[in-house]
Design an enzyme around this catalytic site. Structure first.
Site, PDB file in Angstrom:
ATOM      1  N   TYR A  21       3.264   8.344  -7.628  1.00  0.00           N
ATOM      2  CA  TYR A  21       3.399   7.214  -6.422  1.00  0.00           C
ATOM      3  C   TYR A  21       2.429   6.937  -5.525  1.00  0.00           C
ATOM      4  CZ  TYR A  21       2.809  11.697  -3.543  1.00  0.00           C
ATOM      5  OH  TYR A  21       2.967  13.607  -3.430  1.00  0.00           O
ATOM      6  N   GLU A  22       2.395   5.925  -4.359  1.00  0.00           N
ATOM      7  CA  GLU A  22       0.976   5.594  -3.422  1.00  0.00           C
ATOM      8  C   GLU A  22       0.673   4.329  -4.530  1.00  0.00           C
ATOM      9  OE1 GLU A  22       1.133   5.101  -1.024  1.00  0.00           O
ATOM     10  OE2 GLU A  22       2.383   7.392  -0.210  1.00  0.00           O
TER      11      GLU A  22
END
Lengths: 596, 596
Positions: free
Chosen positions: B440-441
């Site tokens: 994620y990110e």
């Protein structure tokens, strides 16, 4: 939901063009395995894996196994039907001796099926898989009466097998085990104790479960020299040879695990259960090692299998998922974005998996053919050479193929981005399932110690010298072949690093054994790279010969490219392994334990 | 059940002796953070993490979040009480601006708390963690009216925040997004569309949830140039500034994930929800990047946090589990076996984790202080330099700390053998939880591309040149210091490899961009090793000075040993990364997509 397709074409290339299986035609069973027969068996087996077993993989993960209050265990929906299909197809006895009802086909065929099954459904595959190891131990060490009672049932698949080593306080260090065996007047023993982590310890797939149990006969010496092996069936065979009276053993619990939920990992309680000695008293570890060596190779194959199915699904996603544009300009100009397979970093992960998978498959087939020579040849010298190489490479296959196989499932999951983390896509299950292979049948650190501490020096280093000689001879034979240079040069570099590491151990581990332990995992992976590199050199040679002979251009050229990728991207790691090994144990061992 | 202890002593060593936080005394907020105050805050925060949050970690994993038919979501037992304790302690506003109710302490203090919380309970920590990113985006880009309406509530922790980027068909490639915004007469917008993977999208911890949503205003250009950012609260603020009328948005589903079960990963449906523009029209990505950069650093810290707690528990097990004997003879002669910490291969894994953890912590504190300079200094030159280094290192921290952090949880699990695979020991949860941080990110491949494709060349390579200059100056300043040679020599070798890789890109990626993509992940990890190596050189220097000044001998000597291990065992990898980078894209990109 993930899918699977058995890599039959690749296996046939390896058997026919790279390893030249026809050379083994004089071994029992091999004459029955003509190219046509082999091809038909693999097609059929691949279909079974893809169509019957793979669809149950997610179900097995979701449902898991259920232990009931009476200690019985239900496997996930569909597992039993699949097992019956498999059994009725005669797959369990594929390579087992005809004298006990097996088909006697080459062991390499069974190894291939192990790969297919591991890819399709690892948890399911452990049920018949463990039976094969138990069969091997009984076949090699049990007396004739026991063999007659158990082997035909096991070869048929009516009964399954397990191995019972671990206890709560002892895993690697079996010398600590406490399960005891009390001799009875009729020659049997009463077995009492608790075993843990028993895969397939209890289930509903077969009429009987044949437990092979390590225990200590009353009064036996402490440590590993007082351990004996027993066969302890769930149901005692009756006069007709069928499963009869219930034995005093039961599954006390199923463990909740990270993965392989479809396989029941049991706590097994033996409460004065009836068992019979297998092999000699106090020589149980010796007998169990037959099973463990088989199992270690099979676990290496599991590592490969997981990597293969993860790769296949990552490829599908990378071809279909549209996101971003190629750095070199749109490749799908009519779409809103390009498939992510255009991005180098996605390719990097795919090629890494592919370059590993194809070489690892070559390796397990190469070694599996050596096992066939060992078990079937009447040439003593050939058997000895095969045994040496098998012993040397077993820890490498177990350790490296499961470490890299797991890392590859992580890479495959990464290609899916956020979707890889979500259950419904199935990729995270591969990661959870593959993780066990680095642990069971001897954690990989133990494999590395086995390699460095036991296998390297055995018989004056005969096995490792034979390996260096074989690789050296191949490099020498190809030294004027420019087309082979992209393969042989890095291979030679890697082999030189391995040789330097071996020398370093010889010079530095005698006086300080921690120097061997400190470098053991690096050595195992260095060895893995060199032997996989050697497989790539063999495959490149076969591909070049195939191209010259007008073979399948796309297939063979892909081999050459993938092999080049391996040499460029994976082989450079050998130097780092060597550098680490040569730093020795000092900084690793310097901290006092309470400083951690 | 795993345990956790916050590494307060190590943090204080870094702040006071290595990074010399007193140098920053002129920045706003730093004068309030005297050594005594810092120490007291860290002790208190460490206690909160260890005693309040850590015990909920397993519970969160087992129970997960529950979505009810009305779309509401319940977090696991104890999560809300812990949140209230945290909120009432003022921890959420620790480093936020006093003008909105924060305490205005240095950002580095908050970073340290992020590490403690990530170790103790990653899933829980994401609730307040996301609020901080949302706060930053509003603080930087929203108009005053919005700031007044939302920031005090968020700094207090009464309201939480989220970021809404991903849609089913677009993750990395935000240019494809379809959520639309229709302007209303009152200046607000109606937002309609579906967002997925929204962490903390719906829960029961706060009175309101402030969604920051990327959407396309009707008629805006296609691609990334037509995306705007909106604030879309779950409840519209009423006249009194409290959570008022329910907005037209809801959680449609919670994803079933591999890990972080305690955090609700939501499908969010916006059905003409009321929102307000944040920043300029069509400049939404720009505004969102404030949030993403904060979040990327925080995710790097998560990677470290997971590695730390996994390490601590592996140490405990390695000290307690008795199995086998040391290669150098019994270390626990009165027991039946030695603790497994005596085995070099177990040490290898522990030292690898430790050597990484301590350097990674130094790195995030070093970079966090740069963020403080950027946000608080009135020296423009200092701000520019800090901004350069922060931009350059953000992808390295996110990518390397999460890749290695995950690998370390796997190693820690490995030390437990079979027990590591069983749920009740808690080690497998760390592996499952840590896995998300690589995704994620911005998946780590995207971080590598950001580094190589964007950050390296920015402003004529000013940032990377400053980095080389700083490391080079350190090496030069210590060139006659023999005691520092074990650190500076490998550091110089690594920096030379990084420089060679940088040069190679400059010469080979212009004409062929795939050459940059093909080497990007290797470059990121090569960079990571060099900057972590630089941290070790700084720590070694501080440790030697501390020893000379009569500091804590055991602590400081352990630093020197661990640093030496890093240099000997981890730095050699830079050469392999360089070799791979220099092979370029050819073998990686040669296969046609349908050959996979």
């Amino acid at each position: 939901m993930p899918s699977y397709e058995a890599p039959v074409e690749d296996v046939l290339f390896l058997l026919n063009d790279v390893l030249k299986v026809e050379k083994y035609g004089n071994l029992p069973g091999f004459s029955d395995a003509s190219p046509d027969v082999l091809s038909a068996i693999l097609e059929e087996g691949g279909k079974l894996a893809a169509e019957t077993l793979a669809p149950l993989n997610v179900i097995g993960d979701r449902q898991g196994c259920k232990r009931h209050d009476d200690g019985s265990v239900t496997t996930p929906e569909g597992f039993k039907d699949a097992y019956l299909t498999y059994k009725e197809g005669g797959w369990i006895g594929l390579s087992l001796p005809p004298q006990y009802g097996g088909q006697g086909l080459p062991g390499v065929v069974n190894t291939i099926m192990q790969e297919f099954i591991s890819s399709a459904n690892l948890a399911w595959g452990m049920y018949p898989g463990l039976s094969q190891g138990a069969f091997a131990a009984l076949y090699t060490h049990a007396n004739d009466e026991i063999k007659q009672a158990y082997l035909p049932k096991m070869a048929e698949g009516a009964w399954s097998g397990t191995m019972n080593l671990t206890e709560p306080h002892c895993g690697t260090d079996l010398g600590l085990l406490r399960t005891k065996a009390v001799p009875q007047k009729d020659g049997s023993y009463k077995i009492t104790g608790q075993k843990i982590f028993i895969s397939a310890g209890e289930h509903d797939l077969t009429d009987n479960i044949v437990h092979l149990v390590l225990a200590r006969i009353e009064g036996a010496p402490e440590g590993t020299k007082g351990i004996s092996l027993f066969v302890v069936p769930k149901f005692l065979p009756d006069a007709a040879g069928e499963a009869g009276e219930r034995n005093a053993l039961s599954c006390g619990k199923i463990e909740e695990k990270m993965g392989i939920h479809g396989n029941a990992t049991c706590v097994m309680n033996y409460d004065g259960a009836t068992g019979w000695l297998v092999g000699e008293e106090n020589r149980g570890l010796n007998a169990m090692f037959v099973m463990m060596n088989e199992a270690r190779l099979a676990v290496g194959v599991q590592g490969l299998g997981m990597s293969v199915v993860a790769y296949q699904n990552a490829v599908t996603y990378a071809r279909e998922r549209l996101q971003g544009r190629a750095l070199t300009g749109p490749k799908n100009p009519d779409g809103k974005a390009d498939p992510i397979i255009v991005h180098p970093d996605v390719r990097r992960m795919l090629m890494q998996m592919r370059a590993f998978n194809e070489a690892a498959r070559a390796l397990i087939l190469w070694v599996s053919l050596k096992a066939d020579v060992l078990h079937r040849s009447d040439d003593e010298k050939a058997r000895e050479e095969a045994d040496d190489m098998l012993g040397l490479l077993t820890p490498v296959i177990k350790g490296v193929l499961t470490d890299v196989g797991f890392a590859n499932t992580v890479n495959a999951q990464q290609i899916y981005g956020g979707h890889g983390y979500i259950g419904e896509w199935g990729m995270e299950q591969f990661v959870r399932d593959a993780r066990i292979a680095m642990i069971y049948e001897g954690a990989n650190g133990i494999q590395a110690l086995d390699l460095v501490g036991r296998k390297l020096g055995r018989d004056g280093g005969r096995a490792i010298m034979a390996f260096f000689q074989e690789v050296g001879a191949f490099v020498a034979a190809n030294k004027d072949n420019e087309a082979m240079a992209p393969y042989t040069r890095p291979l030679k570099q890697g082999a030189d690093d391995l040789q330097a590491a071996t020398m370093w151990f010889m010079q530095n581990a005698m006086k300080k054994p921690d120097n061997a332990g400190a470098g053991s995992t690096d050595y195992m992976h260095l060895f893995g790279l060199v032997v996989l590199g050697y497989m790539w050199a063999l495959m490149a040679q076969a591909a070049q010969q195939g191209l010259a002979a007008g073979g399948n251009k796309a297939f063979l050229e892909a081999k050459l490219t993938t092999g080049r990728f391996f040499m460029e991207r994976l082989m450079p790691e050998t130097a780092a392994h060597l550098a680490r090994i040569q730093t020795g144990a000092d900084s690793m061992m310097a901290l006092p334990a309470d400083a951690f």
